[in-house]
Design an enzyme around this catalytic site. Structure first.
Site, PDB file in Angstrom:
ATOM      1  N   ASP A 185      36.296  37.045  37.131  1.00  0.00           N
ATOM      2  CA  ASP A 185      36.960  38.248  36.821  1.00  0.00           C
ATOM      3  C   ASP A 185      37.832  37.874  35.663  1.00  0.00           C
ATOM      4  O   ASP A 185      37.797  38.287  34.411  1.00  0.00           O
ATOM      5  CB  ASP A 185      37.746  39.053  37.871  1.00  0.00           C
ATOM      6  N   THR A 213      37.658  43.928  36.245  1.00  0.00           N
ATOM      7  CA  THR A 213      36.175  43.624  35.803  1.00  0.00           C
ATOM      8  C   THR A 213      35.185  43.490  37.002  1.00  0.00           C
ATOM      9  O   THR A 213      34.028  43.880  37.122  1.00  0.00           O
ATOM     10  CB  THR A 213      36.081  42.270  35.036  1.00  0.00           C
ATOM     11  N   ASP A 214      35.677  42.763  37.894  1.00  0.00           N
ATOM     12  CA  ASP A 214      34.598  42.718  39.250  1.00  0.00           C
ATOM     13  C   ASP A 214      34.504  43.930  39.922  1.00  0.00           C
ATOM     14  O   ASP A 214      33.247  44.363  40.172  1.00  0.00           O
ATOM     15  CB  ASP A 214      35.697  41.838  40.282  1.00  0.00           C
ATOM     16  N   LEU A 215      35.615  44.804  40.039  1.00  0.00           N
ATOM     17  CA  LEU A 215      35.309  46.162  40.730  1.00  0.00           C
ATOM     18  C   LEU A 215      34.590  47.121  39.856  1.00  0.00           C
ATOM     19  O   LEU A 215      33.707  47.701  40.432  1.00  0.00           O
ATOM     20  CB  LEU A 215      36.809  46.696  40.902  1.00  0.00           C
TER      21      LEU A 215
END
Length: 443
Positions: A185, A213-215
């Site tokens: 991320d 960014t991951d989520l």
């Protein structure tokens, strides 16, 4: 259905049921009826909307597990495949731990089943292939090409299960110069421009407090997979989905990207402030806490000035429209900041209550989970975990009028459901399971 061709699906709508006329290879047809809820005939019926969908989850860490948890919350049967002896990387990401489980792992793995399978062994790979045959979706976040080396890539699976929706989540995409890079991320947020616009105005670039960014990639993957399932319902065909952190981050730059692409304006760090709206940020109050206020239009700015007893700002030509407030932010913001320091946050909450102005405190975690609206929205769920005891986590963010999320189940211990899945779904005997355990193929 066998082979690599997809069947055709025709729809015959009847009341609240849809009949799917599926044409198999060779011309044979079968009629499948699925019932759908309608407000007319099922007002009182509430069910989880993804019951009957099965997800084969080959993901770990955050983006993938967050995506599959969204499916699990909505009733999908999610089978999480983990490495025997170690499991998902986040099982060791602590402290803090709750019992033997890391709080990090507990945050994104509720309502799933865990099986321990060594994919690097031929028999482990064969188990995954067999499971894929009983699943609607496979979601994975290995390095591009890695599962293909094990015979578990999309082309391999498509030949076995043409109806399978196969979603890959990676750092940079399945092709291109960065395809082989590990994707995390914070790295993707730097490459994708987010860190450069995050942080104090005159300070260093900062990461966001959670891995957005991951989520966001997990959310994109969830939406894309739902689209592919809808497409399969219409055509009978599965398909491949390529999601990656970098593309998600670039797409999520929205107005900052538009400012640059259309007007050549480079993105900058503004702390809590906004690029194009003034005022719209946090201000320090008398007790050292922070209040957020936003004036998204000129009327709201006028209301703010009246509530804060700053009538002189209403007559100043430098502040009468948002575009000139943006140009004169360095003059306006100190005036508002000085005024905020004359009262405590609780006093300002009373002043702004019912004003129509967007406002709120900057809460810590204790304040978030005791906030009356958070409590009212049912955002705290509590379950009993087999080793960690009572655990709590934020609940699903969305409510439905005719559907419901599942009653929460605790995140699984490593390999908790191996026997259930291998025997209940694949029909393995006690002897076969014993041999696999002894060989270290499963846990």
């Amino acid at each position: 259905m066998t082979g690599s061709q997809c069947g055709r699906v025709l729809h015959v709508v009847s009341g609240c049921s849809v009949q799917f006329l599926h044409r198999h290879n060779g011309g044979r047809c079968s009629l499948v009826t699925r019932k759908f809820l309608t407000t007319a005939s099922h007002q009182s019926e509430r069910r989880s909307p993804l019951e009957g969908i099965r997800i084969l989850d080959l993901t770990r860490v955050l983006a993938g597990p967050y995506c599959t948890m969204l499916f699990a919350d909505l009733g999908a049967d999610v089978i999480k495949v983990e490495r025997p002896g170690a499991g998902d990387d986040t099982r060791s990401w602590g402290p803090p731990f709750k019992g033997t489980e890391s709080a990090y792992f507990l945050s994104v793995n509720r309502n799933k089943k865990s099986i321990g399978v060594d994919l690097k062994t031929p028999k482990g790979a064969e188990i995954v292939k067999q499971l894929a045959g009983s699943c609607d979706v496979l979601i994975e976040n290995y390095l591009p090409g890695k599962l293909g080396e094990m015979g578990l890539g999309y082309d391999d699976m498509k030949a076995l299960v043409p109806r399978l929706v196969y979603c890959s989540i990676s750092g940079y995409g399945q092709t291109g110069p960065y395809r082989s890079r590990a994707g995390y991320d914070v790295i993707a947020s730097g490459v994708g421009g987010l860190m450069n616009i995050t942080g104090p105005r005159d300070g260093d670039p900062c990461k966001v407090g959670v891995a957005m960014t991951d989520l966001s990639t997990g959310l994109y993957a969830f939406g894309a997979t739902m689209v592919a399932l809808h497409h399969r319902q219409q055509t009978g065909c599965g398909q491949y989905i390529d999601c990656n952190l970098l593309s998600t981050q670039v797409a999520s730059l929205v107005n900052i990207a538009s400012n640059y692409l259309n007007a050549g304006v480079e993105g900058k760090r503004h702390g809590t402030a906004h690029e194009s709206i003034v005022p719209y940020q946090a201000f320090k109050t008398k007790d050292g806490e922070y209040m957020l206020v936003g004036a998204g239009n000129d009327k709201q700015f006028q209301l703010l000035c009246k509530r804060m007893d700053l009538p002189e700002l209403l007559e100043d030509e430098r502040f009468q429209q948002n575009k000139v407030r943006v140009a004169n932010r360095d003059v306006l913001l100190p005036l508002i900041a000085n005024r905020f320091e004359t009262k405590t946050s609780s006093q300002w909450m009373q002043v702004l209550e019912g004003s129509g102005i967007p406002y709120g405190p900057v809460n810590n975690m204790q304040e978030v989970f005791s906030d009356p609206q958070v409590v009212h929205n049912g955002m705290i769920q509590e379950v009993q975990h087999p080793t960690a005891g009572t655990i709590r986590f934020p609940g699903p963010a969305v409510r439905y009028s005719l559907s419901q999320t599942v009653m929460p189940r605790p995140p699984p211990t490593l390999g908790q459901h191996t026997q259930e899945v291998l025997q209940g779904i694949l029909g393995y005997s006690d002897m076969q399971l014993k041999q696999l355990i002894e060989a270290g193929v499963v846990q």
